[in-house]
Design a protein around this motif. Structure first.
Motif, PDB file in Angstrom:
ATOM      1  N   PRO A  58      24.146 -34.999   4.748  1.00 46.27           N
ATOM      2  CA  PRO A  58      23.470 -35.666   5.768  1.00 46.27           C
ATOM      3  C   PRO A  58      24.318 -36.362   6.868  1.00 46.27           C
ATOM      4  N   GLN A  59      24.286 -36.131   7.967  1.00 47.73           N
ATOM      5  CA  GLN A  59      25.068 -36.676   9.052  1.00 47.73           C
ATOM      6  C   GLN A  59      24.497 -37.801   9.676  1.00 47.73           C
ATOM      7  N   LYS A  60      25.291 -38.625  10.367  1.00 46.33           N
ATOM      8  CA  LYS A  60      24.964 -39.621  11.072  1.00 46.33           C
ATOM      9  C   LYS A  60      24.169 -39.278  12.291  1.00 46.33           C
ATOM     10  N   ASN A  61      24.097 -38.457  12.869  1.00 45.89           N
ATOM     11  CA  ASN A  61      23.216 -37.897  14.162  1.00 45.89           C
ATOM     12  C   ASN A  61      21.642 -37.529  13.534  1.00 45.89           C
ATOM     13  N   GLY A  62      21.512 -37.436  12.149  1.00 42.05           N
ATOM     14  CA  GLY A  62      20.123 -37.226  11.498  1.00 42.05           C
ATOM     15  C   GLY A  62      20.124 -35.602  11.028  1.00 42.05           C
ATOM     16  N   LYS A  63      21.268 -34.953  11.338  1.00 40.99           N
ATOM     17  CA  LYS A  63      21.384 -33.572  10.877  1.00 40.99           C
ATOM     18  C   LYS A  63      22.034 -33.424   9.608  1.00 40.99           C
ATOM     19  N   THR A  64      21.477 -32.667   8.925  1.00 44.28           N
ATOM     20  CA  THR A  64      22.113 -32.372   7.511  1.00 44.28           C
ATOM     21  C   THR A  64      22.640 -30.726   7.634  1.00 44.28           C
ATOM     22  N   ILE A  65      23.646 -30.858   7.154  1.00 43.55           N
ATOM     23  CA  ILE A  65      24.834 -29.856   7.240  1.00 43.55           C
ATOM     24  C   ILE A  65      25.073 -29.303   5.738  1.00 43.55           C
ATOM     25  N   ASN A  66      25.453 -28.037   5.643  1.00 42.11           N
ATOM     26  CA  ASN A  66      25.619 -27.568   4.214  1.00 42.11           C
ATOM     27  C   ASN A  66      27.081 -27.115   4.096  1.00 42.11           C
ATOM     28  N   TRP A  67      27.842 -27.815   2.901  1.00 45.00           N
ATOM     29  CA  TRP A  67      29.172 -27.429   2.702  1.00 45.00           C
ATOM     30  C   TRP A  67      29.188 -26.306   1.685  1.00 45.00           C
ATOM     31  N   CYS A  68      29.379 -25.180   2.071  1.00 45.61           N
ATOM     32  CA  CYS A  68      29.314 -23.869   1.227  1.00 45.61           C
ATOM     33  C   CYS A  68      30.525 -23.277   0.815  1.00 45.61           C
ATOM     34  N   THR A  69      30.468 -22.606  -0.557  1.00 44.17           N
ATOM     35  CA  THR A  69      31.625 -21.783  -0.908  1.00 44.17           C
ATOM     36  C   THR A  69      31.159 -20.391  -0.927  1.00 44.17           C
ATOM     37  N   VAL A  70      31.711 -19.254  -0.507  1.00 43.95           N
ATOM     38  CA  VAL A  70      31.263 -17.900  -0.515  1.00 43.95           C
ATOM     39  C   VAL A  70      32.164 -17.268  -1.119  1.00 43.95           C
ATOM     40  N   ASP A  71      31.708 -16.204  -2.163  1.00 44.02           N
ATOM     41  CA  ASP A  71      32.698 -15.175  -2.524  1.00 44.02           C
ATOM     42  C   ASP A  71      32.660 -14.023  -1.408  1.00 44.02           C
ATOM     43  N   VAL A  72      33.621 -13.771  -0.889  1.00 41.50           N
ATOM     44  CA  VAL A  72      33.757 -12.593   0.034  1.00 41.50           C
ATOM     45  C   VAL A  72      34.559 -11.601  -0.196  1.00 41.50           C
ATOM     46  N   GLY A  73      35.061 -11.481  -1.611  1.00 42.24           N
ATOM     47  CA  GLY A  73      35.657 -10.340  -2.039  1.00 42.24           C
ATOM     48  C   GLY A  73      37.323 -10.527  -1.887  1.00 42.24           C
ATOM     49  N   GLU A  74      37.963  -9.578  -1.493  1.00 42.78           N
ATOM     50  CA  GLU A  74      39.420  -9.645  -1.568  1.00 42.78           C
ATOM     51  C   GLU A  74      39.485  -9.976   0.005  1.00 42.78           C
ATOM     52  N   HIS A  75      39.297 -10.921   0.612  1.00 47.03           N
ATOM     53  CA  HIS A  75      39.604 -11.276   1.960  1.00 47.03           C
ATOM     54  C   HIS A  75      39.585 -12.701   2.208  1.00 47.03           C
ATOM     55  N   GLY A  76      40.199 -13.161   3.293  1.00 48.96           N
ATOM     56  CA  GLY A  76      40.312 -14.466   3.887  1.00 48.96           C
ATOM     57  C   GLY A  76      41.053 -15.520   2.795  1.00 48.96           C
ATOM     58  N   LYS A  83      41.183 -18.919  -3.601  1.00 47.34           N
ATOM     59  CA  LYS A  83      39.847 -19.350  -3.836  1.00 47.34           C
ATOM     60  C   LYS A  83      38.887 -18.930  -2.740  1.00 47.34           C
ATOM     61  N   PRO A  84      37.548 -19.349  -3.306  1.00 49.93           N
ATOM     62  CA  PRO A  84      36.291 -18.749  -2.258  1.00 49.93           C
ATOM     63  C   PRO A  84      36.674 -19.261  -0.958  1.00 49.93           C
ATOM     64  N   GLN A  85      35.881 -18.717   0.116  1.00 47.27           N
ATOM     65  CA  GLN A  85      35.870 -18.817   1.523  1.00 47.27           C
ATOM     66  C   GLN A  85      35.022 -20.380   1.674  1.00 47.27           C
ATOM     67  N   GLU A  86      35.471 -21.134   2.406  1.00 47.80           N
ATOM     68  CA  GLU A  86      34.733 -22.473   2.289  1.00 47.80           C
ATOM     69  C   GLU A  86      34.360 -22.497   4.000  1.00 47.80           C
ATOM     70  N   ILE A  87      32.876 -22.715   4.080  1.00 44.05           N
ATOM     71  CA  ILE A  87      32.145 -22.505   5.428  1.00 44.05           C
ATOM     72  C   ILE A  87      31.271 -23.695   5.557  1.00 44.05           C
ATOM     73  N   VAL A  88      31.151 -24.192   6.634  1.00 44.74           N
ATOM     74  CA  VAL A  88      30.167 -25.286   6.998  1.00 44.74           C
ATOM     75  C   VAL A  88      29.082 -24.431   7.903  1.00 44.74           C
ATOM     76  N   CYS A  89      27.700 -24.666   7.115  1.00 45.04           N
ATOM     77  CA  CYS A  89      26.555 -23.918   7.883  1.00 45.04           C
ATOM     78  C   CYS A  89      25.768 -24.882   8.085  1.00 45.04           C
ATOM     79  N   GLY A  90      24.775 -24.787   9.392  1.00 42.99           N
ATOM     80  CA  GLY A  90      23.662 -25.674   9.360  1.00 42.99           C
ATOM     81  C   GLY A  90      22.262 -24.851   9.141  1.00 42.99           C
ATOM     82  N   ALA A  91      22.141 -23.749   8.771  1.00 39.58           N
ATOM     83  CA  ALA A  91      20.973 -23.158   8.615  1.00 39.58           C
ATOM     84  C   ALA A  91      20.754 -23.692   7.019  1.00 39.58           C
ATOM     85  N   HIS A  92      19.416 -23.492   6.627  1.00 35.15           N
ATOM     86  CA  HIS A  92      18.845 -24.035   5.302  1.00 35.15           C
ATOM     87  C   HIS A  92      17.565 -23.108   4.708  1.00 35.15           C
TER      88      HIS A  92
END
Length: 853
Positions: A58-76, A83-92
């Motif tokens: 949860p954020q101060k502005n009332g919005k909740t974001i997701n701190w995600c780790t994603v397996d993208v194979g041999e990339h990134g 380590k897995p890809q670390e991405i901030v995402c606002g969808a749920h």
């Protein structure tokens, strides 16, 4: 019309290395103008990813974001940091284990949006998990793409992290957008565009309406009942001449449309909605035949057509209740209940909903004019109406219905009824005679007979040549194809022959003027001089529509018997509020001035040169000749004689300051003298000295209106300050000034060449004179008298002062003029100048009763 390249490849043999630009160029060669190229602008890394963890924050502005780790194979980050890809995402709308689409740093999304690692919400986000909108697959911003939902569980089962998502989702596919002209309605379909590409390049064309796996059954007596009635056909044409009805029972309308169908609908600019709607839209975009799906269980045993009745209403699918017109063609059921406006939009009562299980598919051929009028009458332009009003291929109706049935059964289950209804009232088309020498004669290039016949057959025409060897006979019988209702005569076939060879093959040849008629006409030169002069005075040229409301003449305070009230009324005006043609350019120019002032331009000076229309009680009605031959000279003369007079006028108007104020001093407001001065400047620019006299004419102020005339008394126009009541009624600033001149009078008065006068090199002689006259005597009359009395040596007369006061008495005024004299052959002496002045004063006294102060 949008045409995905991958879809075109299924309908025509497009070379594997052909790009969207190549295809667009090929279509341009046969007359389909390119509007743009879309797609193909995504670059990787864009890969399949599997969500490993999701941590809501949860954020101060009332919005909740997701701190995600994603397996993208041999990339990134797997390659650079292990380590897995670390991405901030606002969808749920996703969770751990879901397969998603990830764009990694270095990737580029549609619109040139470059992706990089950036810090946001307290984390460094190394890329982005994508939604459909971000990839150009649709308008859905509400959540990211979950591949098991988009592709289906079976299709997603073989995917693994790191797979190329560009190839998976066909994101490299280009879409060619072309502009379809009204006579090429068949190109509102992939079938039509593929046919044109094949025509341009010689590639093989594969007609989807004749696909091997599309089996169209014959009509039988077991189909759904259809009744076609039309008690008020337009122009003798039936509103509907073919109606195909097919029934599919047990359909799961909630089933998802296949991903390939949703993608193609999105590529052509349509929004996927539901299986039934997507199927009908897909078939329409493929074949050009609009379809409609009814909930069978809401109907009363049959469907049919009829014209609407006065006062009837229908709520259409956009939830708008529409008052129907007796010219509207309706689809009705067995209880005579309106179901749809034919060819335009369906009604809400028979709409396919989530509870629908039995569907009736309608494929029909409606009269283009009937559909066009209904569409405009209800201000309702739909994808269906755009196609019907341009002409739909009536031969593809049954195939379109069958394709829709196959798609519904294949993706929604259910069973198609064996009954097939095809009510066919079409009138067989008749071939017409065509002279194969017409293209050469009309275009000016050599089009051999063999090329003409080959071209006609290539565009789908049936050509029957004369029996025997046909030697010397240039005529053939031509039957246009069913998808080309616009081909009805020889000149239209000439255009086809020209465009297939290529418009670029027709040379650009500038017309050569005749020896006796080079350059602009005298009238054109005068109009240009008038426009240039007004522009040099600081006015800005504008254009306004020449249509006015009947109430305008009252607001202009025109007398009841004023000839300007006799306006021509249009039968079909653009606006019912403005059905009259203007009788004065000021009628519409003043509204343009008002609009500019209302939008914040306080200081405005505008002018317009245009036609006015004057009605005449003696005007007769024009004859209406037939189209089988050119009207004779008497008929043409009668037609021209019935046209009302349309003289050309120049009008101008100004409000606010003409000279801006500033540190150098106060500004100067536009006044009546400026309006008169502009008219005099126009006169001098064409070699005329206009005579100014006071007059009273609406809409000007009675004490501040001047008449401009030629030396022989012919009235050229009027100028001055508008009446306060008029400025109030028209919502104009107080003290607005305006003028209007008859340009045709100026043209007629300047047609004779003038002999140039030798310029005198002798000095000028100035003398001033002050004359006292009655208040009602116009300064222009005094000036005319001075000019008449002074003789040819007078070069100019300038009024430089007006005095009213005790020294001249009540009801009197003093006018001070500067008279400038110069002789052509000598220097004038003081005595000669005094004598000329005295003669001028004497003439003024005789004509106006003036006395010298």
């Amino acid at each position: 019309m949008h045409a995905p390249v991958s879809w075109l490849r299924e309908l025509a043999d497009v070379p594997a290395d052909a790009t969207g630009e190549d295809i667009a160029a090929a279509l341009v060669r046969v007359g389909l103008e390119e509007e743009g190229l879309h797609g193909g602008d995504i670059s990787g890394p864009l890969v399949v990813g599997r969500v490993l963890s999701v941590e809501p924050e949860p954020q101060k502005n009332g919005k909740t974001i997701n701190w995600c780790t994603v397996d993208v194979g041999e990339h990134g980050q797997r390659l650079t940091e292990g380590k897995p890809q670390e991405i901030v995402c606002g969808a749920h709308n996703f969770g751990v284990g879901d397969l998603v689409v990830c764009v990694l740093p270095g990737g580029v999304l549609p619109g040139g949006f470059q992706i990089s690692a950036r810090k946001t919400y307290g984390h460094v986000s190394n890329g982005m998990i994508c939604s459909q909108a971000e990839l150009g697959l649709g308008d859905d911003h509400s959540g990211i793409i979950v591949l098991t939902e988009l592709l289906g569980a079976d299709a997603a089962a073989d995917l693994k992290p790191g797979d190329d998502a560009i190839a998976l989702l066909d994101l490299a596919d280009e879409v060619v957008e072309v502009n379809v002209t009204p006579d090429r309605g068949y190109c509102f379909s992939l079938r039509g565009i593929a046919r044109e590409y094949a025509l341009s390049t010689g590639a093989a064309f594969h007609d989807p309406a004749e696909a091997p796996d599309l089996v169209v059954p014959q009509a039988n007596d077991h189909g759904y009942a259809v009744h076609l009635t039309d008690d008020a056909p337009l122009g003798g044409r039936a509103g509907c001449d073919r109606y195909v009805a097919r029934v599919v029972r047990g359909v799961d309308v909630t089933a998802a449309s296949p991903a390939w169908m949703r993608k193609r609908l999105t590529q052509v600019g349509m929004r996927p909605i539901s299986l039934a709607v997507d199927v009908t839209n897909y078939v329409m975009m493929l074949l050009g035949q609009p379809l409609h799906a009814f909930d069978l269980d809401t109907l009363s045993g049959s469907v049919g057509t009829r014209r609407a009745r006065a006062g009837e209403k229908l709520t259409t699918l956009d939830d708008v209740e529409r008052l129907l017109d007796p010219e509207d063609l309706l689809i009705v059921d067995g209880a005579d209940t309106p179901l749809a406006i034919a060819g335009v939009m369906g009604g809400a009562t028979s709409e396919v909903t989530g509870t629908t299980t039995n569907v009736l598919i309608e494929a029909a051929h409606f009269d283009p004019i009937t559909v066009a009028r209904s569409s405009r009458r209800h201000r309702l332009t739909t994808e269906a109406s755009k196609r019907f009003e341009r002409g739909v291929d009536h031969a593809v109706t049954a195939a379109a219905a069958q394709l829709a049935v196959d798609l519904l059964v294949g993706h929604g289950g259910g069973t198609a009824d064996e009954g097939v209804t095809d009510v066919d009232l079409r009138v067989a088309a008749e071939p017409f005679e065509f002279d194969t020498t017409l293209p050469t004669r009309y275009i000016g290039l050599d089009y051999p007979r063999a090329e003409v016949l080959t071209t006609l057959r290539a565009i789908g025409c049936e050509v029957v040549e004369p029996a025997g060897d046909g030697a010397g006979d240039t005529h053939v019988a031509v039957l246009p194809p069913s998808w080309r209702p616009d081909l009805t005569d020889g000149p239209e076939l000439v255009e086809e022959v020209a465009r297939v060879r290529g418009y670029d093959q027709i040379p650009s040849v500038l017309p050569q003027p005749k020896a006796a008629g080079r350059g602009l006409t005298h009238g054109q030169r005068i109009r240009r001089v008038v426009a240039t002069t007004l522009a040099h005075q600081g006015l800005v040229e504008v254009l306004s529509y020449p249509f006015v409301a009947p109430s305008l003449f009252d607001r202009l305070a025109l007398p009841a018997d004023d000839e300007r009230r006799a306006a021509v009324r249009l039968v079909n005006p653009l606006s019912d509020e403005a059905p009259l043609m203007r009788t004065s350019v000021l009628d519409t120019l003043l509204d343009t001035l008002r609009r500019n002032v209302a939008r914040g331009s306080r200081d405005v000076a505008v002018y317009e040169i245009g036609l006015v229309t004057r009605a005449s009680s003696a005007r007769t009605s024009a004859p209406v000749p037939g189209i089988e031959a050119r009207p004779d000279d008497a008929t043409l003369a009668a037609i021209l004689g019935a046209v009302p007079a349309q003289p050309r006028h120049a009008a101008y108007a100004a409000a606010g300051e003409l000279e801006r104020g500033g540190p150098w001093g106060p500004g100067r407001q536009a006044e009546a003298a400026d309006a008169v001065a502009w008219a005099l400047a126009v006169g001098r620019s064409v070699g005329l000295e206009l005579v100014v006299s006071a007059t009273d004419r609406a809409p000007w102020h009675p004490g501040r209106c001047a008449q401009l005339a030629l030396a022989d008394g012919t009235v050229v126009g009027h100028a001055g300050e508008l009446h306060p009541k008029v400025t109030s009624a028209l919502e104009l600033p107080p003290r607005t000034v305006a003028g209007e001149l008859d340009v045709d009078v100026l043209v007629a008065a300047t047609g004779v060449p003038l002999d140039a006068r030798a310029l005198s090199t002798y000095p000028l002689a100035h003398t001033d004179v002050a004359l006292v006259v009655d208040e009602q005597v116009a300064a222009g009359d005094v000036e005319s008298a001075l000019r008449a009395g002074a003789g040819e040596s007078l070069e100019s007369v300038v009024l430089f002062d007006v005095y009213r006061g005790e020294q001249v008495g009540e009801g009197r005024k003093s006018l001070a003029y500067r008279l400038t004299f110069r002789a052509a052959d000598r220097t004038l002496t003081t005595d000669e100048v005094s004598a000329l002045r005295d003669r001028a004063v004497a003439e003024a006294a005789t004509r106006t009763g003036a006395s010298q102060r």
